[in-house]
Design a protein around this motif. Structure first.
Motif, PDB file in Angstrom:
ATOM      1  N   SER A 193      33.106  32.013  47.472  1.00 39.00           N
ATOM      2  CA  SER A 193      34.479  32.490  47.245  1.00 39.00           C
ATOM      3  C   SER A 193      35.029  31.945  45.927  1.00 39.00           C
ATOM      4  N   SER A 194      34.707  30.679  45.613  1.00 41.63           N
ATOM      5  CA  SER A 194      35.166  30.109  44.344  1.00 41.63           C
ATOM      6  C   SER A 194      34.501  30.813  43.163  1.00 41.63           C
ATOM      7  N   PHE A 195      33.224  31.165  43.338  1.00 43.30           N
ATOM      8  CA  PHE A 195      32.505  31.879  42.285  1.00 43.30           C
ATOM      9  C   PHE A 195      33.153  33.227  42.007  1.00 43.30           C
ATOM     10  N   ILE A 196      33.439  33.972  43.056  1.00 43.35           N
ATOM     11  CA  ILE A 196      34.052  35.294  42.882  1.00 43.35           C
ATOM     12  C   ILE A 196      35.438  35.165  42.265  1.00 43.35           C
ATOM     13  N   SER A 197      36.212  34.202  42.741  1.00 44.67           N
ATOM     14  CA  SER A 197      37.568  34.003  42.201  1.00 44.67           C
ATOM     15  C   SER A 197      37.526  33.661  40.719  1.00 44.67           C
ATOM     16  N   ALA A 198      36.551  32.821  40.342  1.00 45.19           N
ATOM     17  CA  ALA A 198      36.447  32.420  38.938  1.00 45.19           C
ATOM     18  C   ALA A 198      36.049  33.599  38.064  1.00 45.19           C
ATOM     19  N   VAL A 199      35.060  34.366  38.511  1.00 43.24           N
ATOM     20  CA  VAL A 199      34.588  35.508  37.720  1.00 43.24           C
ATOM     21  C   VAL A 199      35.695  36.543  37.560  1.00 43.24           C
ATOM     22  N   LYS A 200      36.453  36.770  38.606  1.00 43.78           N
ATOM     23  CA  LYS A 200      37.511  37.786  38.557  1.00 43.78           C
ATOM     24  C   LYS A 200      38.818  37.229  37.996  1.00 43.78           C
TER      25      LYS A 200
END
Length: 440
Positions: A193-200
Protein backbone atom coordinates in the motif's frame (compact mmCIF):
# COMPACT_ATOMS: atom_id res chain seq x y z
CA UNK A 1 36.27 -7.02 -5.14
CA UNK A 2 35.65 -8.34 -1.64
CA UNK A 3 37.78 -11.29 -0.68
CA UNK A 4 35.97 -14.40 0.49
CA UNK A 5 36.40 -14.87 4.22
CA UNK A 6 36.95 -18.55 5.03
CA UNK A 7 34.52 -19.98 7.56
CA UNK A 8 36.05 -21.08 10.82
CA UNK A 9 35.37 -24.69 11.74
CA UNK A 10 34.37 -25.00 15.42
CA UNK A 11 36.83 -27.08 17.40
CA UNK A 12 34.79 -29.53 19.48
CA UNK A 13 36.38 -31.34 22.41
CA UNK A 14 37.09 -35.03 22.11
CA UNK A 15 34.47 -37.35 23.52
CA UNK A 16 35.33 -38.04 27.16
CA UNK A 17 36.63 -41.53 27.67
CA UNK A 18 33.94 -42.03 30.26
CA UNK A 19 30.94 -41.31 27.98
CA UNK A 20 30.81 -44.46 25.89
CA UNK A 21 31.60 -46.86 28.76
CA UNK A 22 28.97 -45.07 30.83
CA UNK A 23 26.37 -45.90 28.20
CA UNK A 24 27.36 -49.56 28.38
CA UNK A 25 26.99 -49.53 32.14
CA UNK A 26 23.65 -47.69 31.92
CA UNK A 27 21.94 -50.23 29.66
CA UNK A 28 23.44 -53.04 31.69
CA UNK A 29 22.04 -51.57 34.92
CA UNK A 30 18.61 -51.23 33.30
CA UNK A 31 18.81 -54.75 31.95
CA UNK A 32 18.19 -53.72 28.33
CA UNK A 33 20.16 -54.57 25.20
CA UNK A 34 22.98 -52.20 24.19
CA UNK A 35 21.44 -52.06 20.71
CA UNK A 36 18.57 -49.87 21.91
CA UNK A 37 21.04 -46.95 21.85
CA UNK A 38 23.34 -45.81 19.09
CA UNK A 39 26.51 -47.86 18.91
CA UNK A 40 29.83 -46.41 20.00
CA UNK A 41 30.99 -46.40 16.37
CA UNK A 42 27.92 -44.43 15.24
CA UNK A 43 28.45 -41.88 18.00
CA UNK A 44 32.11 -41.45 17.10
CA UNK A 45 31.35 -40.96 13.39
CA UNK A 46 28.51 -38.50 14.07
CA UNK A 47 30.74 -36.52 16.47
CA UNK A 48 33.55 -36.50 13.92
CA UNK A 49 31.24 -35.06 11.18
CA UNK A 50 29.61 -32.48 13.45
CA UNK A 51 32.20 -29.64 13.10
CA UNK A 52 31.90 -29.64 9.31
CA UNK A 53 28.15 -28.96 9.56
CA UNK A 54 28.48 -26.47 12.43
CA UNK A 55 30.95 -24.47 10.35
CA UNK A 56 28.11 -23.51 7.97
CA UNK A 57 25.95 -22.09 10.76
CA UNK A 58 26.68 -18.36 11.35
CA UNK A 59 28.21 -17.78 14.78
CA UNK A 60 25.22 -15.67 15.90
CA UNK A 61 22.89 -18.64 15.32
CA UNK A 62 24.91 -21.16 17.33
CA UNK A 63 22.80 -20.82 20.45
CA UNK A 64 21.25 -22.95 23.13
CA UNK A 65 19.53 -25.39 20.78
CA UNK A 66 22.75 -26.06 18.88
CA UNK A 67 24.54 -26.74 22.17
CA UNK A 68 21.83 -29.17 23.22
CA UNK A 69 22.03 -30.89 19.86
CA UNK A 70 25.78 -31.41 20.34
CA UNK A 71 25.25 -32.88 23.81
CA UNK A 72 22.59 -35.22 22.42
CA UNK A 73 24.93 -36.35 19.64
CA UNK A 74 27.71 -37.06 22.15
CA UNK A 75 25.48 -39.59 23.90
CA UNK A 76 24.01 -41.05 20.72
CA UNK A 77 20.57 -39.53 21.19
CA UNK A 78 20.15 -38.78 17.50
CA UNK A 79 16.36 -38.58 17.83
CA UNK A 80 16.73 -35.78 20.39
CA UNK A 81 19.46 -34.07 18.38
CA UNK A 82 17.16 -34.04 15.33
CA UNK A 83 14.47 -32.33 17.35
CA UNK A 84 16.86 -29.63 18.60
CA UNK A 85 18.26 -28.77 15.15
CA UNK A 86 14.78 -28.79 13.62
CA UNK A 87 13.50 -26.38 16.28
CA UNK A 88 16.51 -24.12 15.62
CA UNK A 89 15.67 -24.13 11.90
CA UNK A 90 11.99 -23.35 12.52
CA UNK A 91 12.81 -20.47 14.90
CA UNK A 92 15.20 -18.99 12.35
CA UNK A 93 12.61 -19.22 9.57
CA UNK A 94 10.10 -17.46 11.81
CA UNK A 95 12.61 -14.68 12.43
CA UNK A 96 13.11 -14.31 8.68
CA UNK A 97 9.36 -13.86 8.27
CA UNK A 98 9.38 -11.24 11.04
CA UNK A 99 12.18 -9.42 9.26
CA UNK A 100 10.25 -9.61 6.01
CA UNK A 101 7.42 -7.80 7.78
CA UNK A 102 4.23 -9.24 9.21
CA UNK A 103 2.07 -6.44 7.73
CA UNK A 104 3.53 -7.16 4.29
CA UNK A 105 2.84 -10.88 4.73
CA UNK A 106 -0.75 -9.97 5.59
CA UNK A 107 -1.02 -8.00 2.33
CA UNK A 108 0.36 -10.91 0.31
CA UNK A 109 -1.89 -13.45 2.06
CA UNK A 110 -4.81 -11.01 1.92
CA UNK A 111 -5.71 -11.90 5.50
CA UNK A 112 -4.69 -10.85 9.01
CA UNK A 113 -1.22 -11.99 9.97
CA UNK A 114 0.17 -11.00 13.32
CA UNK A 115 2.68 -12.52 15.74
CA UNK A 116 0.13 -14.98 17.13
CA UNK A 117 -0.65 -16.23 13.61
CA UNK A 118 3.04 -16.80 12.98
CA UNK A 119 3.45 -18.77 16.22
CA UNK A 120 0.34 -20.84 15.51
CA UNK A 121 1.50 -21.88 12.03
CA UNK A 122 2.10 -25.59 11.72
CA UNK A 123 5.56 -26.43 10.40
CA UNK A 124 4.13 -27.52 7.04
CA UNK A 125 2.31 -24.20 6.61
CA UNK A 126 5.40 -22.32 7.75
CA UNK A 127 7.45 -23.95 4.98
CA UNK A 128 4.74 -23.15 2.42
CA UNK A 129 4.75 -19.51 3.50
CA UNK A 130 8.57 -19.37 3.32
CA UNK A 131 8.39 -20.74 -0.22
CA UNK A 132 5.78 -18.15 -1.19
CA UNK A 133 7.92 -15.36 0.26
CA UNK A 134 11.01 -16.82 -1.43
CA UNK A 135 12.73 -17.18 1.94
CA UNK A 136 13.44 -20.74 0.83
CA UNK A 137 13.62 -21.86 -2.80
CA UNK A 138 11.93 -24.91 -4.29
CA UNK A 139 14.88 -27.19 -3.50
CA UNK A 140 14.95 -25.95 0.08
CA UNK A 141 11.22 -26.47 0.46
CA UNK A 142 11.47 -30.03 -0.88
CA UNK A 143 14.30 -31.11 1.43
CA UNK A 144 13.03 -29.26 4.51
CA UNK A 145 9.60 -30.78 4.03
CA UNK A 146 11.27 -34.19 3.97
CA UNK A 147 13.08 -33.27 7.19
CA UNK A 148 9.76 -32.27 8.73
CA UNK A 149 8.33 -35.68 7.90
CA UNK A 150 11.40 -37.47 9.29
CA UNK A 151 11.32 -35.34 12.43
CA UNK A 152 7.64 -36.13 13.02
CA UNK A 153 8.18 -39.89 12.71
CA UNK A 154 11.73 -40.55 13.92
CA UNK A 155 12.66 -37.83 16.42
CA UNK A 156 12.01 -37.45 20.12
CA UNK A 157 9.19 -35.01 19.36
CA UNK A 158 6.72 -37.91 18.93
CA UNK A 159 6.62 -41.66 19.45
CA UNK A 160 8.97 -42.96 16.77
CA UNK A 161 8.49 -45.47 13.98
CA UNK A 162 12.11 -46.53 14.24
CA UNK A 163 15.69 -45.38 14.84
CA UNK A 164 18.06 -43.33 12.71
CA UNK A 165 21.78 -44.04 12.46
CA UNK A 166 24.67 -41.56 12.31
CA UNK A 167 24.54 -41.16 8.52
CA UNK A 168 20.81 -40.48 8.50
CA UNK A 169 21.21 -37.94 11.28
CA UNK A 170 24.10 -36.18 9.52
CA UNK A 171 21.99 -35.93 6.34
CA UNK A 172 19.11 -34.46 8.36
CA UNK A 173 21.47 -31.97 10.00
CA UNK A 174 23.03 -31.00 6.68
CA UNK A 175 19.65 -30.16 5.15
CA UNK A 176 18.48 -28.12 8.12
CA UNK A 177 21.73 -26.17 8.05
CA UNK A 178 21.99 -25.76 4.29
CA UNK A 179 18.42 -24.70 3.58
CA UNK A 180 17.45 -22.88 6.79
CA UNK A 181 20.35 -21.93 9.05
CA UNK A 182 23.32 -21.30 6.75
CA UNK A 183 21.99 -17.94 5.53
CA UNK A 184 21.55 -15.42 8.34
CA UNK A 185 20.39 -12.66 5.97
CA UNK A 186 16.69 -12.01 5.47
CA UNK A 187 14.91 -10.18 2.66
CA UNK A 188 12.73 -7.27 3.72
CA UNK A 189 9.27 -7.11 2.25
CA UNK A 190 7.91 -3.94 0.68
CA UNK A 191 4.67 -2.53 2.04
CA UNK A 192 2.43 -2.75 -1.00
CA UNK A 193 0.00 0.00 0.00
CA UNK A 194 2.88 2.38 0.76
CA UNK A 195 4.45 1.53 -2.60
CA UNK A 196 1.25 2.30 -4.49
CA UNK A 197 0.68 5.51 -2.53
CA UNK A 198 4.22 6.68 -3.23
CA UNK A 199 4.07 5.91 -6.95
CA UNK A 200 0.71 7.65 -7.33
CA UNK A 201 1.83 10.57 -5.18
CA UNK A 202 3.88 13.67 -6.07
CA UNK A 203 6.77 13.44 -8.51
CA UNK A 204 9.78 11.59 -7.08
CA UNK A 205 12.97 13.43 -6.40
CA UNK A 206 16.24 11.58 -7.01
CA UNK A 207 16.65 10.41 -3.42
CA UNK A 208 13.07 9.18 -3.16
CA UNK A 209 13.38 7.16 -6.36
CA UNK A 210 16.66 5.66 -5.14
CA UNK A 211 15.08 4.59 -1.84
CA UNK A 212 12.27 2.70 -3.59
CA UNK A 213 14.69 1.06 -6.01
CA UNK A 214 16.77 -0.07 -3.04
CA UNK A 215 13.71 -1.45 -1.26
CA UNK A 216 12.68 -3.48 -4.27
CA UNK A 217 16.24 -4.72 -4.69
CA UNK A 218 16.25 -5.91 -1.07
CA UNK A 219 13.00 -7.84 -1.28
CA UNK A 220 12.65 -11.31 -2.76
CA UNK A 221 12.25 -12.08 -6.45
CA UNK A 222 8.56 -12.96 -6.31
CA UNK A 223 7.52 -9.69 -4.63
CA UNK A 224 9.83 -7.67 -6.84
CA UNK A 225 8.14 -9.20 -9.88
CA UNK A 226 4.70 -8.42 -8.48
CA UNK A 227 5.57 -4.77 -7.77
CA UNK A 228 7.19 -4.22 -11.17
CA UNK A 229 4.09 -5.67 -12.80
CA UNK A 230 1.98 -3.27 -10.72
CA UNK A 231 4.16 -0.36 -11.88
CA UNK A 232 3.55 -1.45 -15.48
CA UNK A 233 -0.20 -1.52 -14.82
CA UNK A 234 -0.11 1.97 -13.28
CA UNK A 235 1.82 3.30 -16.26
CA UNK A 236 -0.64 1.82 -18.77
CA UNK A 237 -3.77 3.08 -17.01
CA UNK A 238 -5.12 6.03 -19.03
CA UNK A 239 -6.45 7.58 -15.82
CA UNK A 240 -2.98 7.71 -14.25
CA UNK A 241 -1.56 11.24 -13.89
CA UNK A 242 1.68 11.87 -15.75
CA UNK A 243 3.70 12.28 -12.56
CA UNK A 244 2.69 8.78 -11.44
CA UNK A 245 3.64 7.37 -14.84
CA UNK A 246 7.05 9.01 -14.54
CA UNK A 247 7.45 7.62 -11.01
CA UNK A 248 6.71 4.13 -12.33
CA UNK A 249 9.32 4.48 -15.04
CA UNK A 250 11.90 5.82 -12.57
CA UNK A 251 11.57 2.75 -10.38
CA UNK A 252 11.58 0.27 -13.25
CA UNK A 253 14.55 2.00 -14.90
CA UNK A 254 16.52 1.52 -11.70
CA UNK A 255 15.77 -2.20 -11.76
CA UNK A 256 15.97 -3.04 -15.48
CA UNK A 257 19.44 -4.58 -15.25
CA UNK A 258 18.20 -7.02 -12.62
CA UNK A 259 15.04 -8.06 -14.48
CA UNK A 260 14.89 -11.85 -14.39
CA UNK A 261 13.53 -13.98 -17.22
CA UNK A 262 10.40 -14.44 -15.11
CA UNK A 263 9.85 -10.67 -14.79
CA UNK A 264 10.33 -10.13 -18.51
CA UNK A 265 7.94 -12.97 -19.27
CA UNK A 266 5.30 -11.58 -16.91
CA UNK A 267 5.53 -8.11 -18.49
CA UNK A 268 5.12 -9.58 -21.98
CA UNK A 269 2.17 -11.68 -20.83
CA UNK A 270 0.43 -8.61 -19.42
CA UNK A 271 1.24 -6.62 -22.55
CA UNK A 272 -0.18 -9.36 -24.78
CA UNK A 273 -3.31 -9.52 -22.64
CA UNK A 274 -3.94 -5.81 -23.35
CA UNK A 275 -3.85 -6.61 -27.07
CA UNK A 276 -6.15 -9.60 -26.66
CA UNK A 277 -8.72 -7.53 -24.77
CA UNK A 278 -8.60 -4.70 -27.31
CA UNK A 279 -7.44 -2.01 -24.86
CA UNK A 280 -5.81 0.15 -27.51
CA UNK A 281 -5.02 3.08 -25.22
CA UNK A 282 -3.39 0.81 -22.65
CA UNK A 283 -1.58 -1.09 -25.39
CA UNK A 284 -0.11 2.13 -26.76
CA UNK A 285 1.06 3.11 -23.28
CA UNK A 286 2.55 -0.34 -22.80
CA UNK A 287 4.54 0.01 -26.02
CA UNK A 288 5.90 3.27 -24.71
CA UNK A 289 6.74 1.57 -21.39
CA UNK A 290 8.88 -1.06 -23.15
CA UNK A 291 10.51 1.60 -25.30
CA UNK A 292 11.46 3.79 -22.35
CA UNK A 293 12.99 0.84 -20.52
CA UNK A 294 15.01 -0.23 -23.55
CA UNK A 295 13.10 -3.51 -23.85
CA UNK A 296 11.83 -3.28 -27.42
CA UNK A 297 13.60 -6.55 -28.20
CA UNK A 298 10.96 -8.35 -26.11
CA UNK A 299 8.13 -7.24 -28.41
CA UNK A 300 7.05 -9.08 -31.53
CA UNK A 301 8.15 -7.96 -34.99
CA UNK A 302 4.98 -6.08 -35.91
CA UNK A 303 5.08 -4.03 -32.70
CA UNK A 304 8.76 -3.25 -33.17
CA UNK A 305 7.96 -2.12 -36.74
CA UNK A 306 5.22 0.16 -35.43
CA UNK A 307 7.54 1.90 -32.96
CA UNK A 308 10.48 2.27 -35.36
CA UNK A 309 8.29 3.34 -38.26
CA UNK A 310 6.50 5.96 -36.17
CA UNK A 311 9.81 7.39 -34.88
CA UNK A 312 11.22 7.58 -38.43
CA UNK A 313 8.05 9.14 -39.81
CA UNK A 314 7.94 11.82 -37.12
CA UNK A 315 11.56 12.77 -37.71
CA UNK A 316 10.96 13.03 -41.45
CA UNK A 317 7.86 15.18 -40.90
CA UNK A 318 9.76 17.55 -38.61
CA UNK A 319 12.71 17.69 -41.01
CA UNK A 320 10.39 18.87 -43.78
CA UNK A 321 8.40 21.24 -41.56
CA UNK A 322 8.79 24.76 -40.20
CA UNK A 323 11.69 25.51 -37.84
CA UNK A 324 13.19 22.10 -38.50
CA UNK A 325 16.66 23.24 -37.34
CA UNK A 326 15.23 23.77 -33.85
CA UNK A 327 12.76 20.88 -33.79
CA UNK A 328 14.87 18.06 -35.23
CA UNK A 329 17.22 17.35 -32.27
CA UNK A 330 14.54 15.96 -29.94
CA UNK A 331 13.15 13.64 -32.63
CA UNK A 332 16.63 12.59 -33.75
CA UNK A 333 17.58 11.77 -30.17
CA UNK A 334 14.47 9.66 -29.73
CA UNK A 335 15.15 7.71 -32.92
CA UNK A 336 18.71 7.11 -31.75
CA UNK A 337 17.45 5.75 -28.41
CA UNK A 338 15.07 3.42 -30.22
CA UNK A 339 17.76 2.25 -32.64
CA UNK A 340 20.09 1.32 -29.78
CA UNK A 341 17.58 -1.21 -28.42
CA UNK A 342 18.12 -3.82 -31.11
CA UNK A 343 18.32 -4.53 -34.82
CA UNK A 344 16.20 -2.34 -37.09
CA UNK A 345 13.17 -4.33 -38.28
CA UNK A 346 13.53 -5.42 -41.88
CA UNK A 347 10.20 -3.80 -42.77
CA UNK A 348 11.46 -0.32 -41.87
CA UNK A 349 15.11 -0.85 -42.79
CA UNK A 350 15.24 1.23 -45.99
CA UNK A 351 13.03 4.00 -44.65
CA UNK A 352 15.25 4.34 -41.58
CA UNK A 353 18.53 4.54 -43.53
CA UNK A 354 17.26 7.06 -46.07
CA UNK A 355 15.63 9.30 -43.46
CA UNK A 356 18.72 9.45 -41.23
CA UNK A 357 21.00 10.11 -44.21
CA UNK A 358 18.71 12.75 -45.72
CA UNK A 359 18.48 14.62 -42.42
CA UNK A 360 22.27 14.42 -42.05
CA UNK A 361 23.01 15.87 -45.50
CA UNK A 362 20.34 18.52 -44.88
CA UNK A 363 17.78 20.24 -47.06
CA UNK A 364 17.97 23.36 -49.21
CA UNK A 365 18.42 25.55 -46.14
CA UNK A 366 21.20 23.55 -44.49
CA UNK A 367 21.38 21.04 -41.63
CA UNK A 368 20.28 21.03 -38.00
CA UNK A 369 23.64 21.33 -36.27
CA UNK A 370 22.27 20.32 -32.88
CA UNK A 371 20.97 17.06 -34.35
CA UNK A 372 24.17 16.10 -36.19
CA UNK A 373 25.64 14.21 -33.21
CA UNK A 374 22.59 11.92 -33.13
CA UNK A 375 22.68 11.28 -36.87
CA UNK A 376 26.41 10.57 -36.77
CA UNK A 377 26.00 8.01 -34.00
CA UNK A 378 23.22 6.23 -35.89
CA UNK A 379 25.30 6.16 -39.06
CA UNK A 380 28.33 4.83 -37.20
CA UNK A 381 26.10 2.03 -35.94
CA UNK A 382 24.90 1.08 -39.43
CA UNK A 383 25.22 -2.63 -40.13
CA UNK A 384 26.86 -3.78 -43.41
CA UNK A 385 23.39 -4.27 -44.82
CA UNK A 386 22.37 -0.72 -43.87
CA UNK A 387 25.62 0.59 -45.36
CA UNK A 388 24.76 -1.18 -48.62
CA UNK A 389 21.29 0.41 -48.56
CA UNK A 390 22.84 3.83 -47.92
CA UNK A 391 25.21 3.57 -50.89
CA UNK A 392 22.60 2.16 -53.27
CA UNK A 393 20.14 4.90 -52.28
CA UNK A 394 22.78 7.59 -52.85
CA UNK A 395 23.35 6.41 -56.43
CA UNK A 396 19.65 6.13 -57.30
CA UNK A 397 17.72 9.19 -58.44
CA UNK A 398 14.37 7.62 -57.51
CA UNK A 399 14.54 8.42 -53.78
CA UNK A 400 15.04 11.65 -51.76
CA UNK A 401 18.61 10.80 -50.69
CA UNK A 402 19.72 9.95 -54.23
CA UNK A 403 18.25 13.13 -55.65
CA UNK A 404 20.04 15.26 -53.05
CA UNK A 405 23.43 13.55 -53.39
CA UNK A 406 23.36 13.48 -57.20
CA UNK A 407 22.50 17.18 -57.30
CA UNK A 408 25.96 17.91 -55.82
CA UNK A 409 26.87 21.06 -53.89
CA UNK A 410 26.46 21.05 -50.12
CA UNK A 411 24.53 17.80 -50.30
CA UNK A 412 27.52 16.01 -51.82
CA UNK A 413 29.87 17.63 -49.31
CA UNK A 414 27.80 16.51 -46.32
CA UNK A 415 27.30 13.05 -47.77
CA UNK A 416 31.07 12.62 -48.01
CA UNK A 417 31.14 13.39 -44.28
CA UNK A 418 28.57 10.63 -43.84
CA UNK A 419 30.78 8.18 -45.72
CA UNK A 420 33.77 9.16 -43.58
CA UNK A 421 31.84 7.91 -40.54
CA UNK A 422 31.82 4.40 -42.00
CA UNK A 423 34.69 1.98 -41.56
CA UNK A 424 35.75 0.90 -45.10
CA UNK A 425 36.09 -2.67 -43.79
CA UNK A 426 32.34 -2.70 -43.16
CA UNK A 427 31.43 -1.83 -46.75
CA UNK A 428 30.04 -4.93 -48.52
CA UNK A 429 31.85 -6.03 -51.67
CA UNK A 430 28.66 -5.67 -53.71
CA UNK A 431 28.68 -1.86 -53.29
CA UNK A 432 32.40 -1.27 -52.84
CA UNK A 433 32.80 0.16 -56.34
CA UNK A 434 30.00 2.69 -55.80
CA UNK A 435 31.47 3.53 -52.39
CA UNK A 436 34.90 4.33 -53.94
CA UNK A 437 33.26 6.43 -56.61
CA UNK A 438 31.23 8.43 -54.07
CA UNK A 439 34.34 9.06 -51.98
CA UNK A 440 36.17 10.72 -54.89
Amino acid sequence: MNELIPKETPSLPSLPETVLPALDRLVSALGIPRTVLASSEEIEYAWRDLPRELREIPAELRGELIARMCVAVSTGLFDGAMNYIWNAAVLHLRNKIRTFGLPVVAQIRQSDFEEKHLLELQDSKLLELCLKLNIVDEDGFFFLDQCRDVRNNFSAAHPTLGKVNDREFTTFLNRCVRYALADSSSPRGVDISSFISAVKGPRFNHNQSGIWVQRLNETHDAQRQMLITMAHGIYCDPNTPEQARLNSIDICNGLTNSFTASIRSELINNHTELVAKGHQDKHAASLQFFERLGLLGLLNESEQHHIFSRAVERLWTVHNGMNNFYNEPAFAERLLEVSLQGAIPETVHEEYVQTVACCRVGNGYGISNAAVKYYDQMIQNFSPREIATLIRSATNNNNPLGRRVLSGGSYRFHFRQVLNLIDPASVPNAVNGSYIQLMR
